[in-house]
Write a protein that holds these residues in place. Sequence first.
Motif, PDB file in Angstrom:
ATOM      1  N   THR A 130       0.815  -1.217   0.000  1.00 28.72           N
ATOM      2  CA  THR A 130       0.000   0.000   0.000  1.00 28.72           C
ATOM      3  C   THR A 130       0.843   1.259   0.000  1.00 28.72           C
ATOM      4  OG1 THR A 130      -0.100   0.114   2.423  1.00 28.72           O
ATOM      5  CG2 THR A 130      -1.809  -1.176   1.312  1.00 28.72           C
ATOM      6  N   HIS A 154      -4.023   4.319   2.980  1.00 28.37           N
ATOM      7  CA  HIS A 154      -3.948   3.741   1.634  1.00 28.37           C
ATOM      8  C   HIS A 154      -4.859   4.563   0.750  1.00 28.37           C
ATOM      9  CE1 HIS A 154      -7.819   1.224   1.835  1.00 28.37           C
ATOM     10  NE2 HIS A 154      -7.712   1.772   3.028  1.00 28.37           N
ATOM     11  N   ASN A 156      -7.789   5.647  -1.336  1.00 25.33           N
ATOM     12  CA  ASN A 156      -9.187   5.225  -1.400  1.00 25.33           C
ATOM     13  C   ASN A 156      -9.847   5.699  -2.686  1.00 25.33           C
ATOM     14  OD1 ASN A 156     -10.247   4.270   1.609  1.00 25.33           O
ATOM     15  ND2 ASN A 156      -8.471   5.621   1.698  1.00 25.33           N
ATOM     16  N   ASP A 157     -10.836   4.940  -3.158  1.00 22.22           N
ATOM     17  CA  ASP A 157     -11.598   5.345  -4.338  1.00 22.22           C
ATOM     18  C   ASP A 157     -12.618   6.417  -3.978  1.00 22.22           C
ATOM     19  OD1 ASP A 157     -10.271   3.221  -5.436  1.00 22.22           O
ATOM     20  OD2 ASP A 157     -11.984   1.867  -5.391  1.00 22.22           O
ATOM     21  N   TYR A 212     -10.562  -3.953   3.775  1.00 26.05           N
ATOM     22  CA  TYR A 212     -10.512  -3.405   2.423  1.00 26.05           C
ATOM     23  C   TYR A 212      -9.488  -4.206   1.620  1.00 26.05           C
ATOM     24  CZ  TYR A 212     -12.497   0.647   4.893  1.00 26.05           C
ATOM     25  OH  TYR A 212     -13.271   1.474   5.671  1.00 26.05           O
ATOM     26  N   ARG A 214      -7.868  -4.990  -2.675  1.00 26.46           N
ATOM     27  CA  ARG A 214      -7.857  -4.805  -4.129  1.00 26.46           C
ATOM     28  C   ARG A 214      -7.290  -6.065  -4.775  1.00 26.46           C
ATOM     29  NH1 ARG A 214      -8.413   0.710  -5.695  1.00 26.46           N
ATOM     30  NH2 ARG A 214      -7.990   2.175  -3.993  1.00 26.46           N
ATOM     31  N   MET A 246     -11.699  -0.672  -5.226  1.00 26.77           N
ATOM     32  CA  MET A 246     -11.491  -1.290  -3.918  1.00 26.77           C
ATOM     33  C   MET A 246     -12.779  -1.934  -3.419  1.00 26.77           C
ATOM     34  SD  MET A 246      -9.735   0.457  -0.600  1.00 26.77           S
ATOM     35  CE  MET A 246     -11.105   1.568  -0.285  1.00 26.77           C
ATOM     36  N   ARG A 248     -14.784  -3.908   0.026  1.00 22.92           N
ATOM     37  CA  ARG A 248     -14.777  -3.913   1.491  1.00 22.92           C
ATOM     38  C   ARG A 248     -15.762  -4.954   2.006  1.00 22.92           C
ATOM     39  NH1 ARG A 248     -18.915  -1.253   3.809  1.00 22.92           N
ATOM     40  NH2 ARG A 248     -17.800  -0.528   5.641  1.00 22.92           N
TER      41      ARG A 248
END
Length: 273
Positions: A130, A154, A156-157, A212, A214, A246, A248
């Motif tokens: 990350t 990290h 985030n979208d 979370y 990816r 991402m 979750r």
Amino acid sequence: MFYTRIREEPKKCVILGSGDIGLIMARRLTLEGTEVLGVYEAKSTPSGLTRNIHQCLHDYNIPLYLSHTVTRVFGDKRLEAVEISQVDEKMQPIDGTQEIVACDALIVSVGLIPENELAENLGVQLDGRTKGPKCDASLMTTVDGIFSCGNALHVNDLVDYVSESGETAGKAAAEYAGKQRKRMDITVGKNLLYVVPQMLDLNADNKNVTVYFRSKDVFNGASLKLTIDGKEVFSKKYAYLRPPEMERLSFDFTAYGLSEGSKAEFSIEEASK
């Protein structure tokens, strides 16, 4: 006598990198009157969210060129052109594919990393995946009493995830009383880019832990799996997974009977073709 130099606005622009920032810049520049000649991406798949590809590129007829990169720039006092080359599967330029594109601006959007300078200065251990701090479920880093959240943890979208992690870290920091932690690492298995958190404090409440993750690649049909000490305890199927988007999930880790010597690993298993 004084002279003021008026800065010329770019008329033709090339964007390198198809991450969300590059895509949004393509739309913004178009709205400001600049002709965006194309967005060039060295990877074989776009790096930005699907919605941004549609809303920022397709809606404005801006072309996206995959497996292409900028290999040279031309100009003296101002950019005049760039050289575009196709790249192979190792993202190395392919001889004979060079093309000169005349432009007066190049926007480089080639990846975001968390703001980690403060964390490093405080002795916080960083995650090589990350590029942000390692943390437990309360978002406490490897240094007791120091918490991290949002894009400092990290990238985030969505801002919703930033706010969510801020609430988690803020609440945990307010309740922190210097208790000794009993840490257990969470391992990243095959086909995963990263997982957050990277560890658990077995002395904390782990009934509702937000995880979370990816994927490492694009998968049409895959399952996220959690194994504890080599035994699969959780599996969830996904129709579609992409690295830019991402995911979750919430877990009750207390249901798995974890101890200090337990080994937890998340992995993605691709569906059989």
